[in-house]
Scaffold this active site. Structure first.
Site, PDB file in Angstrom:
ATOM      1  CG  HIS A 158      -2.169  -1.042   1.011  1.00  0.00           C
ATOM      2  ND1 HIS A 158      -2.475  -1.525  -0.039  1.00  0.00           N
ATOM      3  CD2 HIS A 158      -2.926  -1.714   2.092  1.00  0.00           C
ATOM      4  CE1 HIS A 158      -3.347  -2.313   0.296  1.00  0.00           C
ATOM      5  NE2 HIS A 158      -3.666  -2.528   1.513  1.00  0.00           N
ATOM      6  CG  HIS A 230      -7.785  -0.328   2.636  1.00  0.00           C
ATOM      7  ND1 HIS A 230      -8.289  -1.051   3.516  1.00  0.00           N
ATOM      8  CD2 HIS A 230      -6.676  -1.224   2.039  1.00  0.00           C
ATOM      9  CE1 HIS A 230      -7.712  -2.371   3.785  1.00  0.00           C
ATOM     10  NE2 HIS A 230      -6.539  -2.312   2.805  1.00  0.00           N
ATOM     11  CD  GLU A 362      -8.196  -3.446  -0.192  1.00  0.00           C
ATOM     12  OE1 GLU A 362      -7.203  -3.132  -0.450  1.00  0.00           O
ATOM     13  OE2 GLU A 362      -8.602  -4.394   0.282  1.00  0.00           O
TER      14      GLU A 362
END
Length: 401
Positions: A158, A230, A362
């Site tokens: 991420h 997210h 996601e």
């Protein structure tokens, strides 16, 4: 917190807007000392509203702002410029009662807390430059090897140690569209990535109870880009102990098989006969204990992999009647069942987030694509524009439907 109104009321000319719908015409405006009022002279006047207020200070001491978008039905989404993060999303149940269906905090203090920083769940944030994992934080591009920050064991996750979720974005309210545009410029070399990347994310709340997210990015050097939001959802809005009773359908026949560190092996496996199969509606909890690793955290290969906007998933929560449909232009969607929530985080309204309290869907390109030549490419070249769209649409259904 002192509230600063920026566009108090908007009476929209169009009828209930669909995805990307609606423009103002034939309007008159009246200014007051603290607000602007725009009135559409039609028989179908739709009230829409954006307000802003202080949200506290970031870990770096900068002032964060909270923006609240409200549509004609009273649905409301709150977004902070810290991490371009959705902090709250109020949607009606089948009785018309509003409830917060995402996990988050009431102020910056929650996002700075030791428990949150340590566990790193990325509640509601935009993650990037690369959402999901890159193996060992390494990839080779045009003959040059790049080493990224590693923050998930030996892997990059991420965006790294300070991804897009941990920076202050520049915010611009767009009142006529009932939207908020956020921009962040990531400098060359940040977290190990090549090129200066300028990213814009626009959140729009429509009168069809849709949260539309438009992503755009440009670079001055070739670089991997894979942006996503997210958010963790719980459509029971705090009226259930966990999200295991949610009924999920995912429009995918295959998923990307992963190793023990959740890095894809390169295999796209048929879902037929596996506990991963959500082609037909299934509760999250029906087979979650059979999934290796303690729950779902897998990328599904959507059946329509072109860049058109298509339905990726549908979620139904029986007690509230809430329905969430996910549409995207992306080729994949990561289904995560909140496996690493452990009761150490207390969120908005004093809710304790135990394991599986929320789930994430996601939209994305596939994990580790820079190292997987058979996967759709995530490399953005100078002169090109990264453009994707995702829509979360909310509605209700009667019990038993």
């Amino acid at each position: 917190m002192k509230k600063r109104q920026i566009s108090k009321r908007f009476l929209l000319l169009a009828a209930l807007g669909g995805i990307g719908a609606g423009s103002l015409a034939g309007c008159s405006s009246q200014q007051t000392t603290d607000s602007t009022e725009i009135t559409a002279t039609t028989d179908q006047q739709q009230e829409m509203n954006i307000s802003q207020e202080s949200f506290g200070t970031t870990p770096e001491g900068e002032e964060a702002t909270l923006y609240t978008l409200t549509n004609a039905q009273g649905m409301q989404v709150q977004i902070t410029d810290y991490g371009a993060t959705i902090t709250s999303l109020l949607t009606p149940d089948r009785e018309g009662e509003l409830g917060d269906v995402v996990l988050g905090f009431d102020s910056m203090e929650g996002y700075k807390s030791q428990e949150y920083v340590k566990s790193g769940p990325y509640f509601g944030a935009i993650v990037g430059r690369y959402g999901n994992r890159i193996a060992k934080g390494r990839f080779t591009l045009n003959g040059e090897e790049y080493q990224l920050a590693t923050n998930n064991g030996e892997n990059h996750l991420h965006g790294g140690l300070q991804g897009f979720d941990k920076v202050l974005w520049q915010a611009e309210p767009l009142p006529q569209q009932n939207a908020l545009r956020l921009t962040y410029v990531s400098p060359d070399g940040q977290e190990g990535y090549p090129g200066t990347l300028t990213t814009t994310v626009t959140y729009t709340l429509t009168n069809d109870n849709e949260v539309k997210i438009d992503y755009e990015a440009k670079t001055d050097k070739p670089t991997p880009v894979n942006l996503t939001n997210h958010s963790y959802f719980n459509l029971a809005a705090g009226e259930a102990e966990d999200a295991l009773g949610h009924v999920v359908t995912i429009n995918a026949d295959k998923y990307t098989v992963v190793d023990e560190s959740l890095i894809p092996t390169g295999e796209l496996r048929d879902l037929e006969g596996t506990v991963m199969d959500f082609r037909e509606p299934q509760t999250i909890g029906a087979r979650v204990k059979q999934v290796e690793g303690g729950g779902y955290d897998h990328n599904y290969v959507l059946n329509n992999t072109d860049d058109s906007l298509k339905k990726a998933a549908t979620v139904y929560e029986p007690t509230s009647g809430r329905v969430m449909e996910v549409f995207t232009t992306e080729p994949g969607i990561q289904f995560y069942s909140g496996n690493f929530l452990d009761g150490t985080i207390t969120g908005s309204g004093g809710k304790v987030y135990e394991q599986h309290y929320g789930f994430a869907l996601e939209t994305q390109h596939f994990p580790d694509s820079p190292n997987q030549p058979k996967f759709p490419s995530t490399i953005l070249e100078p002169g090109n524009t990264y453009e994707t769209t995702t829509v979360y649409k909310f509605s209700t259904r009667e019990d038993g439907q």
